[in-house]
Design an enzyme around this catalytic site. Structure first.
Site, PDB file in Angstrom:
ATOM      1  N   SER A 154       0.839  -1.193   0.000  1.00 36.87           N
ATOM      2  CA  SER A 154       0.000   0.000   0.000  1.00 36.87           C
ATOM      3  C   SER A 154       0.883   1.255   0.000  1.00 36.87           C
ATOM      4  O   SER A 154       1.730   1.410  -0.865  1.00 36.87           O
ATOM      5  CB  SER A 154      -0.971  -0.049   1.186  1.00 36.87           C
ATOM      6  OG  SER A 154      -1.997   0.908   1.038  1.00 36.87           O
ATOM      7  N   GLU A 248      -8.894  -3.899  -7.191  1.00 34.77           N
ATOM      8  CA  GLU A 248      -8.635  -2.722  -6.348  1.00 34.77           C
ATOM      9  C   GLU A 248      -8.453  -1.465  -7.183  1.00 34.77           C
ATOM     10  O   GLU A 248      -8.031  -1.513  -8.337  1.00 34.77           O
ATOM     11  CB  GLU A 248      -7.416  -2.958  -5.462  1.00 34.77           C
ATOM     12  CG  GLU A 248      -6.090  -3.116  -6.180  1.00 34.77           C
ATOM     13  CD  GLU A 248      -4.932  -3.212  -5.188  1.00 34.77           C
ATOM     14  OE1 GLU A 248      -4.893  -2.391  -4.254  1.00 34.77           O
ATOM     15  OE2 GLU A 248      -4.085  -4.109  -5.356  1.00 34.77           O
ATOM     16  N   HIS A 278      -7.234  -5.433  -1.769  1.00 32.86           N
ATOM     17  CA  HIS A 278      -6.076  -4.572  -1.512  1.00 32.86           C
ATOM     18  C   HIS A 278      -5.221  -5.139  -0.380  1.00 32.86           C
ATOM     19  O   HIS A 278      -5.738  -5.564   0.656  1.00 32.86           O
ATOM     20  CB  HIS A 278      -6.574  -3.171  -1.147  1.00 32.86           C
ATOM     21  CG  HIS A 278      -5.494  -2.222  -0.745  1.00 32.86           C
ATOM     22  ND1 HIS A 278      -4.634  -1.649  -1.646  1.00 32.86           N
ATOM     23  CD2 HIS A 278      -5.127  -1.748   0.483  1.00 32.86           C
ATOM     24  CE1 HIS A 278      -3.792  -0.866  -1.005  1.00 32.86           C
ATOM     25  NE2 HIS A 278      -4.063  -0.903   0.288  1.00 32.86           N
TER      26      HIS A 278
END
Length: 306
Positions: A154, A248, A278
């Site tokens: 991320s 995502e 995600h």
């Protein structure tokens, strides 16, 4: 894409994926939680799995930044993985990532170092980047570039690429390879999958990205490659593995990084996974797809390490 055989049935996988998505939803609650509550919720989610008895977690500092050195199992070699945690530059911690680090350590047979880089809004851009580049340089000095790899998920994935760019531009040694999962790498929120995957991503929204940009950058140029590395010159970087979920909204961030590496003569591998979410590699305790993703990361990194 690399496929790893797993005995779980499709129903098991679907139920596990629903559990992962529910876990993420519990972090964000009704959308009106304070940042302190969000930080606590994310760490609580990450700390749910118990650590195995053969996991070692050592607290230390590198370049003045607190870090955890995590190792799992007895087959630890000479290699090290620096893993930059996710959380949108405003959440996440080394403490919360100890289980995720242990899974990577066990798969790789390597020490995993997780930095507690500084978070916004208390420490806006480029504090996280400064911490990451200093730590990477110190770890390379300790272990050797040929034994060091860098990665993150991320925001930590975007920070990984930005750290490579900054280290290259400063003339610092680069690690042997990098691996990123679901990278947050475009604070202009211009990726096409922000729109096309709007209905299939239960974790991150376009509004979330705007809020994170405002909090982390605090007026700084959102297209700065050190904040949004999809806009960077990616020549001269080490081999890179990019993992993303096909559902995502950050999928196009990973795609654009991969596409930017190709014309430079560099090496990148894009692996798009179906039927997941995600940053799914965080859930190795119950999600088969997560174990497959971690195995893919370990296999890629082992190929480039001596």
């Amino acid at each position: 894409m690399t496929h790893v055989d797993n005995p779980a049935t499709e129903l098991d996988r679907a139920e596990a994926l629903n559990r992962a998505r529910t876990s993420f939803a519990s972090v964000f609650g009704d959308g009106r939680l304070s940042l302190a509550q969000l930080r606590g919720n994310l760490d609580a989610m990450m700390l749910e799995p118990a650590l195995a008895e053969d996991v070692s977690v050592i607290e230390s500092t590198i370049e003045g930044v607190p870090v955890l050195r995590v190792s799992a199992g007895t087959g630890i070699g000479d290699d090290v993985l620096v893993w930059l945690h996710g959380g949108g530059y405003v959440m996440g911690s080394a403490h919360g990532y100890r289980h995720a680090a242990a899974a990577l350590s066990r798969a790789m047979g390597a020490v995993v170092i997780v930095p507690d880089y500084r978070l916004a809004p208390e420490f806006p851009f480029p504090a996280a980047l400064d911490d990451a580049t200093r730590i990477l340089g110190a770890v390379i000095a300790e272990f050797g570039a040929e034994h060091t790899v860098l990665g993150g998920d991320s925001a930590g994935g975007g920070l990984t690429v930005a750290t490579l760019i900054a280290s290259r531009d400063s003339g610092s040694p680069l690690p042997a390879a990098a691996a990123v999962v679901s990278p947050l790498a475009d604070f202009t929120v211009s990726g096409v999958t922000v729109v096309t995957n709007r209905a299939t991503d239960p974790v991150i929204t376009e509004r979330d990205l705007g809020l994170l940009a405002a909090t982390y950058l605090q007026g700084h140029d959102r297209s700065d490659p050190l904040a949004s590395p999809v806009f960077g010159d990616l020549a001269g970087l080490p081999p890179m593995l990019l993992l993303a979920s096909d559902s995502e909204i950050l999928l196009h961030d990973a795609v654009r990084i991969h596409e930017a590496v190709q014309p430079t003569g560099g090496s990148s591998t894009l692996s798009v996974h179906p039927d997941t979410c995600h940053a799914w590699t965080l859930f190795t305790d119950f999600l088969p797809q997560a174990r497959e993703g971690v195995a893919e990361i370990a296999g890629f990194l082992r190929k480039v390490l001596p």
